[in-house]
Write a protein that holds these residues in place. Sequence first.
Motif, PDB file in Angstrom:
ATOM      1  N   PHE A 269      28.062 -10.222  -1.132  1.00  0.00           N
ATOM      2  CA  PHE A 269      27.913 -11.663  -1.343  1.00  0.00           C
ATOM      3  C   PHE A 269      27.669 -11.991  -2.817  1.00  0.00           C
ATOM      4  N   GLY A 270      28.257 -11.185  -3.692  1.00  0.00           N
ATOM      5  CA  GLY A 270      28.136 -11.406  -5.126  1.00  0.00           C
ATOM      6  C   GLY A 270      26.879 -10.832  -5.750  1.00  0.00           C
ATOM      7  N   PHE A 271      26.004 -10.237  -4.945  1.00  0.00           N
ATOM      8  CA  PHE A 271      24.762  -9.685  -5.487  1.00  0.00           C
ATOM      9  C   PHE A 271      25.019  -8.479  -6.382  1.00  0.00           C
ATOM     10  N   ASP A 272      26.183  -7.829  -6.251  1.00  0.00           N
ATOM     11  CA  ASP A 272      26.470  -6.666  -7.088  1.00  0.00           C
ATOM     12  C   ASP A 272      26.399  -7.018  -8.565  1.00  0.00           C
ATOM     13  N   ARG A 273      26.774  -8.246  -8.923  1.00  0.00           N
ATOM     14  CA  ARG A 273      26.702  -8.668 -10.325  1.00  0.00           C
ATOM     15  C   ARG A 273      25.257  -8.741 -10.793  1.00  0.00           C
ATOM     16  N   ARG A 274      24.386  -9.287  -9.952  1.00  0.00           N
ATOM     17  CA  ARG A 274      22.962  -9.365 -10.301  1.00  0.00           C
ATOM     18  C   ARG A 274      22.350  -7.973 -10.411  1.00  0.00           C
ATOM     19  N   TRP A 275      22.750  -7.088  -9.505  1.00  0.00           N
ATOM     20  CA  TRP A 275      22.214  -5.729  -9.550  1.00  0.00           C
ATOM     21  C   TRP A 275      22.633  -5.019 -10.830  1.00  0.00           C
ATOM     22  N   ARG A 276      23.882  -5.233 -11.263  1.00  0.00           N
ATOM     23  CA  ARG A 276      24.326  -4.615 -12.522  1.00  0.00           C
ATOM     24  C   ARG A 276      23.546  -5.167 -13.704  1.00  0.00           C
ATOM     25  N   THR A 277      23.299  -6.468 -13.691  1.00  0.00           N
ATOM     26  CA  THR A 277      22.552  -7.086 -14.787  1.00  0.00           C
ATOM     27  C   THR A 277      21.138  -6.523 -14.866  1.00  0.00           C
ATOM     28  N   THR A 278      20.481  -6.395 -13.718  1.00  0.00           N
ATOM     29  CA  THR A 278      19.122  -5.844 -13.712  1.00  0.00           C
ATOM     30  C   THR A 278      19.124  -4.384 -14.132  1.00  0.00           C
ATOM     31  N   THR A 279      20.088  -3.620 -13.631  1.00  0.00           N
ATOM     32  CA  THR A 279      20.191  -2.213 -14.021  1.00  0.00           C
ATOM     33  C   THR A 279      20.396  -2.083 -15.520  1.00  0.00           C
ATOM     34  N   SER A 280      21.206  -2.955 -16.088  1.00  0.00           N
ATOM     35  CA  SER A 280      21.441  -2.941 -17.528  1.00  0.00           C
ATOM     36  C   SER A 280      20.152  -3.214 -18.298  1.00  0.00           C
ATOM     37  N   ARG A 281      19.352  -4.138 -17.814  1.00  0.00           N
ATOM     38  CA  ARG A 281      18.082  -4.444 -18.482  1.00  0.00           C
ATOM     39  C   ARG A 281      17.121  -3.261 -18.414  1.00  0.00           C
ATOM     40  N   VAL A 282      17.068  -2.595 -17.250  1.00  0.00           N
ATOM     41  CA  VAL A 282      16.199  -1.427 -17.111  1.00  0.00           C
ATOM     42  C   VAL A 282      16.683  -0.292 -18.015  1.00  0.00           C
TER      43      VAL A 282
ATOM     44  N   GLY B 273      25.287  -4.271 -25.356  1.00  0.00           N
ATOM     45  CA  GLY B 273      24.296  -4.248 -26.417  1.00  0.00           C
ATOM     46  C   GLY B 273      24.694  -3.421 -27.618  1.00  0.00           C
ATOM     47  N   GLY B 274      25.871  -2.810 -27.580  1.00  0.00           N
ATOM     48  CA  GLY B 274      26.349  -2.042 -28.723  1.00  0.00           C
ATOM     49  C   GLY B 274      26.255  -0.547 -28.576  1.00  0.00           C
ATOM     50  N   ALA B 275      25.727  -0.060 -27.450  1.00  0.00           N
ATOM     51  CA  ALA B 275      25.668   1.388 -27.232  1.00  0.00           C
ATOM     52  C   ALA B 275      27.066   1.926 -26.934  1.00  0.00           C
ATOM     53  N   TRP B 276      27.270   3.214 -27.225  1.00  0.00           N
ATOM     54  CA  TRP B 276      28.529   3.875 -26.877  1.00  0.00           C
ATOM     55  C   TRP B 276      28.370   4.393 -25.457  1.00  0.00           C
ATOM     56  N   CYS B 277      29.103   3.821 -24.516  1.00  0.00           N
ATOM     57  CA  CYS B 277      28.955   4.143 -23.104  1.00  0.00           C
ATOM     58  C   CYS B 277      30.236   4.771 -22.570  1.00  0.00           C
ATOM     59  N   LEU B 278      30.097   5.902 -21.910  1.00  0.00           N
ATOM     60  CA  LEU B 278      31.233   6.640 -21.374  1.00  0.00           C
ATOM     61  C   LEU B 278      31.255   6.544 -19.856  1.00  0.00           C
ATOM     62  N   ALA B 279      32.395   6.123 -19.308  1.00  0.00           N
ATOM     63  CA  ALA B 279      32.585   6.071 -17.858  1.00  0.00           C
ATOM     64  C   ALA B 279      33.125   7.412 -17.373  1.00  0.00           C
ATOM     65  N   ALA B 280      32.431   8.031 -16.436  1.00  0.00           N
ATOM     66  CA  ALA B 280      32.868   9.310 -15.869  1.00  0.00           C
ATOM     67  C   ALA B 280      32.906   9.177 -14.355  1.00  0.00           C
ATOM     68  N   ASP B 281      33.953   9.731 -13.746  1.00  0.00           N
ATOM     69  CA  ASP B 281      34.073   9.651 -12.295  1.00  0.00           C
ATOM     70  C   ASP B 281      34.951  10.800 -11.802  1.00  0.00           C
TER      71      ASP B 281
END
Length: 235
Positions: free
Chosen positions: A33-46, A72-80
Motif C-alpha cells: 500500500f505504498g509503505f515500501d517508500r516510507r520504509w526505504r526513507t526510514t532505513t536511509s535515515r538509520v 547523501g553523496g555516499a558511493w553505494c553499490l547494488a549487489a544481488d
Amino acid sequence: MSRASLDKDPHEVAAMFDGVASRYDRANSFMTFGFDRRWRTTTSRVLDARRGERVLDLAAGTGVSTTEYARGGAWCLAADFSVGMLQAGLHREVPMVAADALHLPFADGSFDAATISLGIRNFVDTKAALVELARVVRPGGRLVICEVSTPTFPPIRFVYRRFMLRLMTWVGRRFSSNPDAYAYLAESMLEWPKQRDFAEIIAAAGWRDVEWLNLTFGVVAVHRATKPEATPPVD
C-alpha cells in the motif's frame, strides 16, 4: 517452485526473482500500500550514509533502495544474486554487481556500511551471510537491515498472518506469470524470526550494539548493529 522453507535453494530463489523482475517494484508497492517508500526513507535515515563513505546494498534487486541511500553523496553499490533483477534496474545511475551473499567478491573491510532491504529472508544461510558482511565491512562500520517482522499490535498481527498469503497469491496471478513465486514470498515472510530472535542471530554473527526499530506496528523492523573495532595485538 517449492514451498517456502528456511532451507532455500539459492539457484531456485535467483531464478524466481529473475522471472518476476520486470514488475517486482510495482507489485511490491501495491502489496505494501505504498509503505515500501516510507520504509526505504526510514532505513536511509538509520543508515545515514555520508559523502565519502562506501556502502554495500546487498539483495538490492533493481537498485531502488541503492538510489535512495546514495542521495547523501555516499558511493553505494547494488549487489544481488539475481541478474534479472539487476538488469531490470540498469536505468538507475548506481553501480551494480552480481554477487553471492555467502561469498562476496570484495576484500576485507571494503565498506563503511552494509545494508539489506527486504531481502535477507531469502538467503540460504542467514548467519553465514551476516558473518560474510562483517568481513567486508571495516571495523567500526555499520549494518542496517530492513526486513519483515512480527506485528506487535494483536489485531494487525491477526490480519497480517491470516490474509498475507492470499493477498500475495492474488497479486502474483495479476502481475506475474509465476504466481507461485509470490506464494513463496508470503510464506517466507510468515516464517521469518521475531524482532528479538533476529537480533540474537545478528549478535551471534559477530556484530555488537544490536537494536531495532519497529515500523508500521512491527510489520517491518529496521535492525542496526556495529562491527567491533579491531583489537590491537598483545605483545
